[in-house]
Design an enzyme around this catalytic site. Sequence first.
Site, PDB file in Angstrom:
ATOM      1  N   ASP A 121      32.634  39.615  39.565  1.00 34.16           N
ATOM      2  CA  ASP A 121      32.945  40.883  38.908  1.00 34.16           C
ATOM      3  C   ASP A 121      33.086  40.730  37.396  1.00 34.16           C
ATOM      4  OD1 ASP A 121      35.577  43.403  39.348  1.00 34.16           O
ATOM      5  OD2 ASP A 121      33.793  43.290  38.076  1.00 34.16           O
ATOM      6  N   ASP A 144      29.582  46.281  34.316  1.00 30.94           N
ATOM      7  CA  ASP A 144      30.579  45.975  35.336  1.00 30.94           C
ATOM      8  C   ASP A 144      29.947  45.806  36.719  1.00 30.94           C
ATOM      9  OD1 ASP A 144      33.169  47.971  36.946  1.00 30.94           O
ATOM     10  OD2 ASP A 144      32.825  45.798  36.932  1.00 30.94           O
TER      11      ASP A 144
HETATM   12  C1  LIG Z   1      34.097  52.971  43.121  1.00 33.69           C
HETATM   13  C2  LIG Z   1      35.300  52.232  42.614  1.00 33.69           C
HETATM   14  C3  LIG Z   1      34.982  50.856  42.053  1.00 33.69           C
HETATM   15  C4  LIG Z   1      34.175  50.089  43.054  1.00 33.69           C
HETATM   16  C5  LIG Z   1      36.247  50.099  41.654  1.00 33.69           C
HETATM   17  N1  LIG Z   1      35.921  48.802  41.074  1.00 33.69           N
HETATM   18  C6  LIG Z   1      36.891  48.096  40.458  1.00 33.69           C
HETATM   19  O1  LIG Z   1      38.040  48.483  40.356  1.00 33.69           O
HETATM   20  C7  LIG Z   1      36.496  46.764  39.886  1.00 33.69           C
HETATM   21  C8  LIG Z   1      35.943  46.964  38.502  1.00 33.69           C
HETATM   22  O2  LIG Z   1      35.261  45.779  38.141  1.00 33.69           O
HETATM   23  C9  LIG Z   1      37.037  47.250  37.447  1.00 33.69           C
HETATM   24  C10 LIG Z   1      36.346  47.457  36.122  1.00 33.69           C
HETATM   25  C11 LIG Z   1      37.306  47.617  34.968  1.00 33.69           C
HETATM   26  C12 LIG Z   1      38.137  48.902  35.051  1.00 33.69           C
HETATM   27  C13 LIG Z   1      39.003  49.138  33.811  1.00 33.69           C
HETATM   28  C14 LIG Z   1      38.169  49.124  32.547  1.00 33.69           C
HETATM   29  C15 LIG Z   1      37.360  47.856  32.393  1.00 33.69           C
HETATM   30  C16 LIG Z   1      36.516  47.605  33.658  1.00 33.69           C
HETATM   31  N2  LIG Z   1      37.926  46.093  37.424  1.00 33.69           N
HETATM   32  C17 LIG Z   1      39.265  46.235  37.630  1.00 33.69           C
HETATM   33  O3  LIG Z   1      39.825  47.298  37.761  1.00 33.69           O
HETATM   34  C18 LIG Z   1      40.010  44.908  37.771  1.00 33.69           C
HETATM   35  C19 LIG Z   1      41.351  44.924  37.216  1.00 33.69           C
HETATM   36  N3  LIG Z   1      41.343  45.242  35.811  1.00 33.69           N
HETATM   37  C20 LIG Z   1      41.155  44.289  34.880  1.00 33.69           C
HETATM   38  O4  LIG Z   1      40.851  43.137  35.099  1.00 33.69           O
HETATM   39  C21 LIG Z   1      41.342  44.787  33.458  1.00 33.69           C
HETATM   40  C22 LIG Z   1      39.977  45.070  32.879  1.00 33.69           C
HETATM   41  C23 LIG Z   1      40.132  45.753  31.581  1.00 33.69           C
HETATM   42  C24 LIG Z   1      39.420  45.284  30.527  1.00 33.69           C
HETATM   43  C25 LIG Z   1      39.499  45.906  29.282  1.00 33.69           C
HETATM   44  C26 LIG Z   1      40.337  46.984  29.115  1.00 33.69           C
HETATM   45  C27 LIG Z   1      41.085  47.463  30.197  1.00 33.69           C
HETATM   46  C28 LIG Z   1      40.976  46.845  31.425  1.00 33.69           C
HETATM   47  N4  LIG Z   1      42.065  43.782  32.684  1.00 33.69           N
HETATM   48  C29 LIG Z   1      43.334  44.030  32.374  1.00 33.69           C
HETATM   49  O5  LIG Z   1      43.886  45.045  32.753  1.00 33.69           O
HETATM   50  N5  LIG Z   1      43.949  43.060  31.614  1.00 33.69           N
HETATM   51  C30 LIG Z   1      45.204  43.361  30.936  1.00 33.69           C
HETATM   52  C31 LIG Z   1      46.273  42.540  31.536  1.00 33.69           C
HETATM   53  C32 LIG Z   1      45.893  41.057  31.383  1.00 33.69           C
HETATM   54  N6  LIG Z   1      46.949  40.255  31.998  1.00 33.69           N
HETATM   55  C33 LIG Z   1      44.557  40.798  32.091  1.00 33.69           C
HETATM   56  C34 LIG Z   1      43.505  41.692  31.489  1.00 33.69           C
HETATM   57  C35 LIG Z   1      37.123  49.897  42.890  1.00 33.69           C
HETATM   58  O6  LIG Z   1      37.029  48.909  43.591  1.00 33.69           O
HETATM   59  N7  LIG Z   1      38.018  50.881  43.087  1.00 33.69           N
HETATM   60  C36 LIG Z   1      38.817  50.932  44.302  1.00 33.69           C
HETATM   61  C37 LIG Z   1      40.260  50.878  43.976  1.00 33.69           C
HETATM   62  C38 LIG Z   1      40.971  51.987  43.670  1.00 33.69           C
HETATM   63  N8  LIG Z   1      42.313  51.987  43.391  1.00 33.69           N
HETATM   64  C39 LIG Z   1      42.925  50.742  43.377  1.00 33.69           C
HETATM   65  C40 LIG Z   1      44.377  50.695  43.049  1.00 33.69           C
HETATM   66  N9  LIG Z   1      42.291  49.581  43.667  1.00 33.69           N
HETATM   67  C41 LIG Z   1      40.935  49.678  43.928  1.00 33.69           C
HETATM   68  N10 LIG Z   1      40.267  48.563  44.156  1.00 33.69           N
END
Ligand SMILES: CC[C@H](C)[C@H](NC(=O)C[C@H](O)[C@H](CC1CCCCC1)NC(=O)CCNC(=O)[C@H](Cc1ccccc1)NC(=O)N1CCC(N)CC1)C(=O)NCc1cnc(C)nc1N
Length: 331
Positions: free
Chosen positions: A220, A36
């Site tokens: 990302d 990631d």
């Molecule tokens: C140190 C924290 C770190 C940098 C954190 N980074 C991220 O969130 C980006 C990171 O790339 C994460 C990595 C994911 C996390 C879930 C598990 C798979 C990897 N990306 C996301 O959260 C983007 C949104 N999620 C997604 O894109 C997930 C990924 C996923 C894949 C497989 C299974 C489950 C989830 N996809 C879905 O939920 N999908 C289901 C719905 C469908 N329509 C699209 C696909 C952040 O910015 N957090 C701050 C944050 C906190 N709270 C919130 C509310 N927003 C925030 N941005």
Amino acid sequence: DTGSAAATPIDPRFDIAYVTPVTIGTPPQTLQLDLDTGSSDLWVFSSHTPASQVRGQRIYAPDKSTTSKLLNGHTWSITYGDGSGSRGNVYTDKFTIGGVTVKSQAIETAQQVSSSFTTEDAIDGLVGLGFSTLNTVSPNGQLTFFDNAKPNLDSPVFTADLKYMKPGTYDFGFIDKTKYTGEITYVPVETDPGYWTFTSSGYGVGSGTFSSSPITGIADTGTSLVYLPTAIVTAYYRQVQGATNSRSYGGYVFPCNSTLPAFVFGVGEAKFTIPPSYMSYAAVTDGSPTCFGGLQSSSGIGVNIWGDVALKAAFVVFNGEEPPTIGWANK
Ligand SMILES: CC[C@H](C)[C@H](NC(=O)C[C@H](O)[C@H](CC1CCCCC1)NC(=O)CCNC(=O)[C@H](Cc1ccccc1)NC(=O)N1CCC(N)CC1)C(=O)NCc1cnc(C)nc1N
């Protein structure tokens, strides 16, 4: 050092995420982790994760590894953009991806994971490949696998060659010329706050005119879709019969049999085309005639995200030299 590892979609029907086999400890314990570039914690389901929160995932048991060491007094806690999260303790141990080994990598063991991780049995944890400034370990932040491996890599780079509904590869330490066509276009990376942030040179919908306008966003691999400014997204869905922005489904949906235009984005002088097949992400529920778009609005997020739907249309070089850059090539 150089290495190469598969990036396999976790669902054969649509590319929600990709997992890569890694080994941890001595003797080696194999887990399937989601690499990631949008975060910087390496965390795993472990023998410390309550059984009620583990449903089929493989776990890392530090007590079964002769090379594991507890990082005393260190904890971590992370929340992701989709509201999921996890937290726990920290060990160091031997960690290998595709033949590249870090002898003492911080491995964050989960003591708690949110329900969406429990239900996603194909993901045993994440390998953060963002900049180490984003790492959540306290009191001392830890280095990512890439930062630890970099000094020993032939070249301080890793590349992503993600594919539509089939396995691709992550390469470490080298750029495989057989994986792309033409030239690689490199652009600067803004490392604050710690994502691979770059500026695209514009976009086009289908065969329409290309609009040259800077679009700053993050590359990302951990995000499934592409999230861009509302003006771009409405321009795209204006060309899709029956498209609506659905409150109930949380984004743009359209009849699965609609004809979709391609989406073109620019990096420097280069152009990349996301084909219509990638732009129809998935049926909103199994068998539904309504499909969810691969391009959605970033207005609620605060940052534009070039997720897997865009990344799999290109060969992408994450260049860890000083200053870091990101390279995009067609394939
Ligand atoms: C140190 C924290 C770190 C940098 C954190 N980074 C991220 O969130 C980006 C990171 O790339 C994460 C990595 C994911 C996390 C879930 C598990 C798979 C990897 N990306 C996301 O959260 C983007 C949104 N999620 C997604 O894109 C997930 C990924 C996923 C894949 C497989 C299974 C489950 C989830 N996809 C879905 O939920 N999908 C289901 C719905 C469908 N329509 C699209 C696909 C952040 O910015 N957090 C701050 C944050 C906190 N709270 C919130 C509310 N927003 C925030 N941005």
